[in-house]
Design an enzyme around this catalytic site. Structure first.
Site, mmCIF file in Angstrom:
data_model
loop_
_atom_site.group_PDB
_atom_site.id
_atom_site.type_symbol
_atom_site.label_atom_id
_atom_site.label_comp_id
_atom_site.label_asym_id
_atom_site.label_seq_id
_atom_site.Cartn_x
_atom_site.Cartn_y
_atom_site.Cartn_z
ATOM 1 N N ASP A 1 0.844 -1.204 0.000
ATOM 2 C CA ASP A 1 0.000 0.000 0.000
ATOM 3 C C ASP A 1 0.880 1.254 0.000
ATOM 4 O OD1 ASP A 1 -1.895 2.092 0.688
ATOM 5 O OD2 ASP A 1 -3.225 0.499 1.379
ATOM 6 N N SER B 1 -7.103 4.447 -1.473
ATOM 7 C CA SER B 1 -6.880 3.003 -1.511
ATOM 8 C C SER B 1 -8.154 2.202 -1.794
ATOM 9 C CB SER B 1 -6.283 2.527 -0.180
ATOM 10 O OG SER B 1 -4.987 3.041 0.002
ATOM 11 N N HIS C 1 -10.211 -2.585 6.635
ATOM 12 C CA HIS C 1 -9.657 -1.387 6.004
ATOM 13 C C HIS C 1 -9.812 -1.474 4.491
ATOM 14 C CE1 HIS C 1 -6.582 2.004 6.037
ATOM 15 N NE2 HIS C 1 -7.495 2.334 6.940
ATOM 16 N N THR D 1 -8.119 -1.694 1.546
ATOM 17 C CA THR D 1 -7.611 -2.676 0.592
ATOM 18 C C THR D 1 -8.233 -4.051 0.771
ATOM 19 O OG1 THR D 1 -5.546 -1.446 0.346
ATOM 20 C CG2 THR D 1 -5.534 -3.753 -0.338
ATOM 21 N N HIS E 1 2.379 8.484 5.169
ATOM 22 C CA HIS E 1 1.451 9.545 5.589
ATOM 23 C C HIS E 1 2.018 10.339 6.763
ATOM 24 C CE1 HIS E 1 -2.036 9.152 3.052
ATOM 25 N NE2 HIS E 1 -2.174 7.869 3.304
ATOM 26 N N HIS F 1 -1.237 11.028 -0.914
ATOM 27 C CA HIS F 1 -0.886 10.075 -1.959
ATOM 28 C C HIS F 1 -0.291 10.822 -3.150
ATOM 29 C CE1 HIS F 1 -4.131 7.005 -0.473
ATOM 30 N NE2 HIS F 1 -3.166 7.203 0.407
#
Length: 567
Positions: free
Chosen positions: A76, A133, A195, A197, A374, A495
């Site tokens: 990720d 994501s 989450h 993904t 992040h 991102h």
């Protein structure tokens, strides 16, 4: 005449400016020196290396077998610069050589960089140049792009709008297709199993944050026919039919909360360790799952994961943390939590013995690469990438790429970069040195790090003095929590919109060969395994007929053994 003189004047001006340093794009080294590798990396070294690569290319034959197993690894937020920097980091800090001065790292390799095929993935969503994501995972697993911040619907869904679900079409995924084909299935993450993904494999939601019912916002009448993501995993197919699920995120599945110390609660979700996803319905979904699956196994720690008796379970649900699992660098201090490699090895062994001749589908997410980025913790993001590297290496030892398609990719990029004219032997986690031992400074006369971000919290390390922004000095000792510099002040780094890599080996992996839409991943995987929309392909019918010939599997096994002996 003026037409002749003007170009000459411009040429003279540009020459003068260049000499004055106006157009000095590259540094001028004051003290030139011979390379410490001059005798090693000589002409013959590079000629030999070129021959090795040519030989490798010549030996790269197309594998058109039917994929029995599919394993997809998702790093990720694992941008191309992240992979490059992780390669250097691995070579410098995780090789057998001693001493940073002897380890340059650049010539090292991440395990999947040795895969025979690769391509690039375009990550934009239906609504975003730079995606999230949820939308990218939906694209990878369903083969259809969708709206950012949503899961499992086509582009008619409206983010955070519950009523729009009535007008949107739910999308089947690789998980659905694999189960319909009789394969065993599983997914792993070191984030939360609800989450973005992993949830894209099984959930349909107008908001990726609807992990429990208390997070769902809207009018009661609009929400009454919708389920939170945790409920979907327990109650609905394909989530409830999945053989193995492991990761963090127990909170949405139980009917109690943990205390949240205000001093340790952070506003940004990815940084939270004391996260509550309260169940307003007061249901314990874990207990309901156990009642529904009396021969299933609920595991909560590494010891239970490593128990040989686990292999006898009909199904496995592993919740190793309340919210996200710890970073890889934190696992040295606490062995209660398994790492990604350990979860991957256990999952493959379990699915192999359970699936028999039908094979299996497994998705493994290294999700905390994204979390570290992040937070602008660059070195930590690289360490997380090494964790994924080890998981991929473990997988390749447990399956044969003769009948197993293994993909490694990312859902999106980040604004992370590695720059400055750093010496090849410079410590990638520290400041730029254009020559060994020589301090390199920016225009403010201060040192700067090799790794940085275009935006993020690192900007807040600066201070204002006399109406000027003053950068801090680089600490003498940097750890995994060091916040790398950023150019734009944001609470959290964002991102990136750049393409990401797809590395592939196994059946039909040569179908990754160019710049592809991200949706290509799901279609190649399904096509290789003859599942979902590709069950009636001619190659699948031919493979099925061959597989029904008596002794054909034995013949394949003998040929595989002989090929290994020859090599």
């Amino acid at each position: 005449m003026v037409y002749l003189i003007l170009p000459l004047l411009l040429l003279a001006l540009s020459s003068a400016n260049a000499k004055a340093g106006v157009y000095e794009f590259h540094p001028t080294l004051e003290n030139t020196r011979s390379s410490r590798l001059a005798d090693t990396e000589n002409i013959q070294f590079w000629m030999n290396k070129a021959r090795d690569e040519l030989n490798k290319a010549e030996q790269n034959t197309r594998n058109t077998n039917r994929a029995k197993n599919i394993i997809i690894f998702v790093g990720d937020g694992m941008s191309i610069p992240t992979v490059t920097a992780a390669r250097v980091f691995k070579g410098q800090f995780f090789s057998q050589d001693k001493g940073i001065g002897d380890k340059e790292g650049n010539s090292a390799s991440i395990h999947w960089e040795n895969f025979p095929n690769m391509g690039l993935s375009k990550t934009y969503s239906v609504t975003g140049m730079v995606p999230d994501s949820a939308s990218t995972a939906t694209a990878m697993f369903s083969g259809v792009k969708t709206v950012s911040w949503t899961l499992g619907y086509d582009s008619h869904i409206i983010a955070d709008n519950a009523t729009s679900a009535k007008d949107a079409t739910p999308l089947p995924t690789l998980l659905d297709w694999a189960q319909a084909a009789g394969k065993s299935t599983g997914f792993i993450t070191n984030t939360r199993v609800t989450h973005a993904t992993p949830a894209a494999l099984y959930a349909k939601s107008a908001n990726r944050n609807w992990e429990c019912d208390s997070k769902m916002e809207g009018k009661p009448e609009d929400l009454k026919d919708l389920k939170d993501i945790a409920r979907q995993m327990i109650e609905d197919s394909p989530g409830k039919d999945t053989d193995l699920v492991m990761g963090g995120g127990l909170a949405p599945f139980v009917n109690f909360d943990l205390l949240e110390p205000p001093s340790k609660t952070k506003d940004f979700d990815y940084a939270e360790e004391y996260w509550n996803c309260h169940r307003n319905d007061n249901r314990s979904l874990v207990k309901e799952w156990q009642a529904e699956n009396p021969n299933g196994k609920l595991i909560l720690n590494k010891k239970q994961l490593m128990d040989p008796e686990l292999m006898k379970a009909d199904k496995i649900r592993g919740f190793f943390s309340w919210s996200y699992m710890p970073y890889e660098d934190q696992l040295w201090e606490n062995t209660t939590f398994p790492n990604l490699e350990e979860m991957t090895s256990t999952a493959i062994k379990y699915l192999q013995q359970k699936s028999g001749d039908n094979g299996f589908f497994l998705m493994v997410e290294g999700g905390k690469i994204d979390h570290a980025h992040h937070s602008s913790q660059a070195t930590r993001a690289l360490r997380e990438t090494i964790g994924l590297d080890r998981a991929v290496a473990a997988a390749t030892q447990l399956v044969s790429t003769d009948d197993s398609l293994i993909l490694v990719t990312a859902d999106h990029a980040h604004t992370f970069s590695m720059g400055g004219y750093a010496d090849r032997f410079a410590d990638i986690t520290r400041e730029v040195q254009e020559e060994p031992g020589k301090e390199t400074t920016a225009t403010d006369k201060k040192k700067f790090t090799i790794m940085a971000y275009a935006n993020g919290p690192g900007f807040d390390n600066n201070v204002v003095s006399n109406n000027n922004i003053v950068r801090p000095d680089i600490p003498k000792s940097l750890d995994y929590e060091f916040v790398s510099p950023s150019g734009i002040p944001l609470k959290t780094e964002t991102h990136g919109g750049d393409d990401v890599g797809i590395w592939a080996t196994g059946p039909m992996s040569h179908y990754f060969h160019s710049v592809h839409e991200q949706t290509h991943i799901a279609h190649v995987a399904a096509y290789a395994a003859c599942i979902g929309p590709y069950t009636e392909e001619n190659r699948c019918k031919a493979n099925s007929a061959a597989l029904n010939i008596p002794g054909f599997s034995l013949i394949l096994s003998v040929l595989y053994i002989l090929s290994n002996i020859v090599h």
